[in-house]
Design an enzyme around this catalytic site. Structure first.
Site, PDB file in Angstrom:
ATOM      1  N   HIS A  42       1.660   2.084  -3.585  1.00 53.02           N
ATOM      2  CA  HIS A  42       0.581   2.852  -4.226  1.00 53.02           C
ATOM      3  C   HIS A  42       0.648   4.306  -3.751  1.00 53.02           C
ATOM      4  O   HIS A  42       0.514   5.241  -4.531  1.00 53.02           O
ATOM      5  CB  HIS A  42      -0.790   2.288  -3.834  1.00 53.02           C
ATOM      6  CG  HIS A  42      -1.180   1.038  -4.551  1.00 53.02           C
ATOM      7  ND1 HIS A  42      -1.201   0.936  -5.927  1.00 53.02           N
ATOM      8  CD2 HIS A  42      -1.592  -0.169  -4.086  1.00 53.02           C
ATOM      9  CE1 HIS A  42      -1.602  -0.286  -6.261  1.00 53.02           C
ATOM     10  NE2 HIS A  42      -1.846  -0.973  -5.169  1.00 53.02           N
ATOM     11  N   GLU A  58      -0.598  -1.665 -10.593  1.00 52.47           N
ATOM     12  CA  GLU A  58       0.027  -2.412  -9.495  1.00 52.47           C
ATOM     13  C   GLU A  58       1.549  -2.439  -9.591  1.00 52.47           C
ATOM     14  O   GLU A  58       2.206  -3.136  -8.832  1.00 52.47           O
ATOM     15  CB  GLU A  58      -0.524  -3.844  -9.427  1.00 52.47           C
ATOM     16  CG  GLU A  58      -2.001  -3.954  -9.116  1.00 52.47           C
ATOM     17  CD  GLU A  58      -2.381  -3.464  -7.714  1.00 52.47           C
ATOM     18  OE1 GLU A  58      -1.534  -3.503  -6.808  1.00 52.47           O
ATOM     19  OE2 GLU A  58      -3.533  -3.015  -7.554  1.00 52.47           O
ATOM     20  N   GLY A  90     -15.540  -6.656 -12.854  1.00 52.56           N
ATOM     21  CA  GLY A  90     -15.002  -5.782 -13.904  1.00 52.56           C
ATOM     22  C   GLY A  90     -13.783  -6.304 -14.634  1.00 52.56           C
ATOM     23  O   GLY A  90     -13.080  -5.541 -15.292  1.00 52.56           O
ATOM     24  N   TYR A  91     -13.495  -7.612 -14.545  1.00 45.75           N
ATOM     25  CA  TYR A  91     -12.248  -8.124 -15.116  1.00 45.75           C
ATOM     26  C   TYR A  91     -12.380  -8.738 -16.511  1.00 45.75           C
ATOM     27  O   TYR A  91     -11.455  -9.387 -16.975  1.00 45.75           O
ATOM     28  CB  TYR A  91     -11.645  -9.170 -14.180  1.00 45.75           C
ATOM     29  CG  TYR A  91     -10.856  -8.572 -13.052  1.00 45.75           C
ATOM     30  CD1 TYR A  91      -9.465  -8.493 -13.114  1.00 45.75           C
ATOM     31  CD2 TYR A  91     -11.485  -8.068 -11.923  1.00 45.75           C
ATOM     32  CE1 TYR A  91      -8.738  -7.937 -12.085  1.00 45.75           C
ATOM     33  CE2 TYR A  91     -10.769  -7.511 -10.885  1.00 45.75           C
ATOM     34  CZ  TYR A  91      -9.393  -7.453 -10.967  1.00 45.75           C
ATOM     35  OH  TYR A  91      -8.676  -6.905  -9.944  1.00 45.75           O
ATOM     36  N   HIS A 122     -15.055 -12.977 -11.492  1.00 48.62           N
ATOM     37  CA  HIS A 122     -14.221 -11.864 -11.958  1.00 48.62           C
ATOM     38  C   HIS A 122     -14.664 -11.355 -13.329  1.00 48.62           C
ATOM     39  O   HIS A 122     -14.711 -10.161 -13.565  1.00 48.62           O
ATOM     40  CB  HIS A 122     -12.763 -12.323 -12.078  1.00 48.62           C
ATOM     41  CG  HIS A 122     -11.995 -12.209 -10.808  1.00 48.62           C
ATOM     42  ND1 HIS A 122     -11.979 -13.203  -9.877  1.00 48.62           N
ATOM     43  CD2 HIS A 122     -11.211 -11.220 -10.319  1.00 48.62           C
ATOM     44  CE1 HIS A 122     -11.203 -12.842  -8.858  1.00 48.62           C
ATOM     45  NE2 HIS A 122     -10.733 -11.643  -9.094  1.00 48.62           N
ATOM     46  N   GLU A 139       0.837  -1.213   0.000  1.00 45.59           N
ATOM     47  CA  GLU A 139       0.000   0.000   0.000  1.00 45.59           C
ATOM     48  C   GLU A 139       0.867   1.257   0.000  1.00 45.59           C
ATOM     49  O   GLU A 139       0.513   2.260  -0.616  1.00 45.59           O
ATOM     50  CB  GLU A 139      -0.956  -0.004   1.196  1.00 45.59           C
ATOM     51  CG  GLU A 139      -1.919  -1.196   1.253  1.00 45.59           C
ATOM     52  CD  GLU A 139      -2.668  -1.442  -0.044  1.00 45.59           C
ATOM     53  OE1 GLU A 139      -2.889  -0.486  -0.816  1.00 45.59           O
ATOM     54  OE2 GLU A 139      -3.035  -2.610  -0.319  1.00 45.59           O
TER      55      GLU A 139
HETATM   56 ZN   LIG Z   1      -2.601  -2.968  -4.946  1.00 47.30          ZN
END
Ligand SMILES: [Zn+2]
Length: 696
Positions: free
Chosen positions: A485, A511, A618-619, A613, A482
């Site tokens: 990010h 990511e 939304g995958y 998914h 995190e």
């Molecule tokens: Zn992440």
């Protein structure tokens, strides 16, 4: 009369006054902000000037207060939930969604963006500005703004039907997951199950009516929910019960009134039609239009290369499992079945890497882990992080606030850290979100910068009995993730908030910084700088470190092949599959399984009926993103390995380059260009394979 207190959510900007915001502020504030913004939008739509200052700036100014306030509400939903807040959020959600759709589907705005792109001034805009406008154009086009007449009606019809189908898909799956349970009453039936699962299963039994159920004496109710299903498959010594549970799991939502098969067929048919209306050859091409991956070919090429490297390793993993079972006198070694894999891998993991998560905790007290993490950030990125508690209102006394400064001491960003689990009001998991975006603006003729502020939220063990918060290794990795990010949000140098930090970054690239940071948890210098026993100060024992390294690659070939199987299946169904043709979706899956699984699925395996998914989330044509971003992050880390992880000067130089490219440029440039600016070449899969112990 007493003057009414001002509603703090109406501020519309700045550090959120968390000490004053209450659930009853939400509905009146959002109603007022939305009404103002809608008026301003209507005015802008009839008075668009095709320039940055005439369109983009006023649009940002009118939407910002709404999204600021709604961001605060959603943040509180995650960290300070209550029935009152949920009710207020639910009441306003449809209105906010409607407003957002109105902005992204506005024809006058769309025409305005296109006019800017076609104007003589286009060349004078920065790359960041151009990318912001191009994203808005693409978003509008993918929302169908360019369509007219019957095609537009049909498009809208499809959108609606797809939304309903996806909800139905998820509901069927949920209903079928709930419909099955295994109630066990004999101690012999729960042999091997860990105490946490027994407690959970007894509680489930009580909830289902067996009021006297206890963890020690049962009855125990095992369900298909992951927290019940997975530990049962990993630990139950009753092979027959594992088989029963496994078969129930893989056939969910594949027959009867909750059958997802017709829904899958319909979804794939409609997605194909929708892609056609928008001018794409397939739904996969539509999905990739807004992603980093340049083409379906490129995605398949990458997946195929990873498949080639993981297939043999997965075969070896399976052979090793069988051998392990054989050496433990298990008859199933000669007839190894899918319901045996999880069980035997757990036994093997326990024996080979006997590493109890609890044993590590004393070496990772939060304060020390933060010191180590901030030390690393200084070492590689040249930033200084210092406590700034008290400089911003917080939503809970445990929340910390930090200042990020440059080498010259000037503040460049801030972040909140909400580290501990609080089950009563806080969502599980960990995440980074932004409170404030970086932006350059002019006030009274002076150019100023609004500094970015991030929320870092984790759910680690709180301090107990006078001991500090002691983290397990997974919690340490999560914090690094995190924080990665957060770094992209905070170290951005982009002056336009629409492309600053993580904004406007393609989602298959998002990511990169987070997974990149995780690698440092395994770096000797970094790990030993933060892992010391909280009472004795003694460093992490070398044997623990070696086991951590080994456990990282345990069955990694199988894990990778599994992700490749899902990714290729997702792409094939959204690119080449012909609805109503010779093959059913299940046929496609069985065909691909021949080259992407080592233990073939059973004939009745209906995995697609639970592939939420891509059919409920939304995958769709995007599952590959997991692997795509992992290739980028591993390759980015390998630049440091090449420079030499113990060469301080080289690490610092490489770190500054990472900061000046990946972390600084955010969404202002195409991620491939950003990556190349850092790495000097296109991404390579070798480092990911090597880190997973799969390199040739
Ligand atoms: Zn992440």
């Amino acid at each position: 009369m007493i003057a009414t207190t001002a509603n703090p959510l109406l501020a519309g900007k700045g550090l959120p006054p968390f000490d004053q915001i209450r659930p009853e502020h939400v509905v009146p504030a959002m109603t007022e902000l939305l009404a103002k913004a809608t008026d301003a939008l209507t005015h802008l739509e009839t008075n668009t000037k095709p320039t940055w200052e005439g369109l983009i700036e006023p649009l940002e100014a009118l939407t910002e207060p709404v999204f600021w306030a709604w961001g605060v509400v959603n943040h509180l939903m995650g960290v300070k939930n209550s029935p009152e807040l949920r009710e207020a959020q639910e009441a306003m959600q449809p209105e906010v969604v409607k407003f957002g759709m109105r902005v992204s589907q506005s024809k006058p705005l769309y025409d305005g963006y296109k006019a800017i792109r076609n104007s003589a001034d286009w060349g004078t805009l920065s790359e960041a500005q151009q990318r912001i406008i191009e994203s808005s154009i693409r978003e509008a086009e993918l929302a169908g703004v360019g369509l007219e007449g019957e095609r537009r009606d049909r498009f809208n019809e499809i959108q609606l039907e797809l939304a309903n189908l996806s909800t139905q898909f998820s509901n069927n799956l949920l209903d079928e997951t709930k419909a099955f349970s295994l109630t066990l009453t004999q101690p012999s039936e729960v042999e091997g199950l860990p105490p946490t699962l027994l407690a959970q299963a007894a509680q489930a039994a009580r909830a289902a009516g067996a009021e006297a159920a206890t963890p020690e004496a049962g009855p125990w109710r095992i369900t298909l929910d992951m927290p019940s299903y997975l530990p049962f498959m990993q630990h139950s010594r009753r092979r027959d019960l594992r088989e029963t549970l496994y078969r129930a799991y893989i056939t969910r939502a594949s027959s009867g009134e909750h059958d997802n098969q017709p829904i899958i067929e319909r979804i794939l048919t409609l997605r194909k039609e929708m892609a056609g209306i928008l001018g794409f050859g397939s739904y996969a091409e539509l999905s990739l239009a807004s992603k980093m991956a340049p083409s379906v070919d490129a995605v398949e090429h990458l997946l195929e290369s990873l498949r080639g490297s993981s297939y043999a390793a997965a075969q070896q993993d399976l052979a090793a499992l069988k051998e392990f079972a054989r050496s433990h006198g298990a008859p199933e070694a000669e007839d190894f079945q899918p319901w045996d894999s999880a069980f035997w891998s757990e036994r093997m993991r326990e024996e080979k890497y006997a590493l109890n998560a609890e044993e590590l905790r004393p070496y990772f007290p939060l304060e020390q882990v933060l010191d180590g993490l901030f030390g690393l950030a200084k070492r590689i990125f040249g930033i200084v992080i210092t406590p700034a508690d008290g400089e911003a209102p917080v939503w809970h006394p445990d929340v910390r606030y930090f200042r990020v400064s440059d080498e010259d001491g000037g503040a460049i960003a801030y972040f909140y850290l909400d580290p501990y689990s609080r089950p009563a009001e806080k969502r599980g998991g960990a995440w980074m979100d932004f409170a404030i975006n970086r932006k350059r603006y002019v006030e009274a003729g002076v150019s100023k910068v609004r500094l970015p502020v991030a929320y870092l939220v984790c759910n680690q063990s709180p301090p107990v009995d006078g001991k500090p918060s002691l983290m397990n290794f997974y919690e340490v990795e999560t914090l690094f993730h995190e924080f990665g990010h957060g770094l992209q949000h905070m170290l951005t140098t982009v002056d336009y908030s629409g492309a600053a930090g993580i904004n406007n970054v393609e989602w298959d690239a998002v990511e990169l910084p987070s997974q990149f940071m995780e690698n440092w948890c395994y770096d000797r210098a970094t790990l030993f700088s933060l892992a010391k026993h909280y009472q004795t100060g003694e460093p992490l024992p070398e044997t623990f470190y070696q086991r951590l390294l080994a456990a990282r690659n345990f069955m990694s070939g199988s894990a990778m092949l599994r992700q490749i199987h899902f990714s290729l299946l997702d792409i094939e169904l959204h690119h080449r599959y012909v609805p109503g043709g010779a093959e059913t979706p299940k046929d496609v899956r069985d065909r691909l399984a021949k080259t992407t699984t080592v233990l073939p699925p059973l004939p009745e395996d209906a995995f697609l009926c639970s592939f939420g998914h891509i059919f409920g989330g939304g995958y769709a044509a995007g599952y590959y993103s997991y692997k795509w971003a992992e290739v980028l992050s591993a390759d980015a880390f390998s630049a440091f390995e090449e420079a030499g992880l113990d060469n301080e000067a080289a690490v610092a130089e490489t770190g500054r380059r990472f900061r000046n490219t990946v972390l600084s440029l955010g969404g202002s440039k195409h991620p491939m260009e950003v990556f190349k600016a850092f790495r000097g070449r296109e991404p390579d899969t070798e480092p990911l394979l090597r880190h997973n112990g799969l390199a040739a």
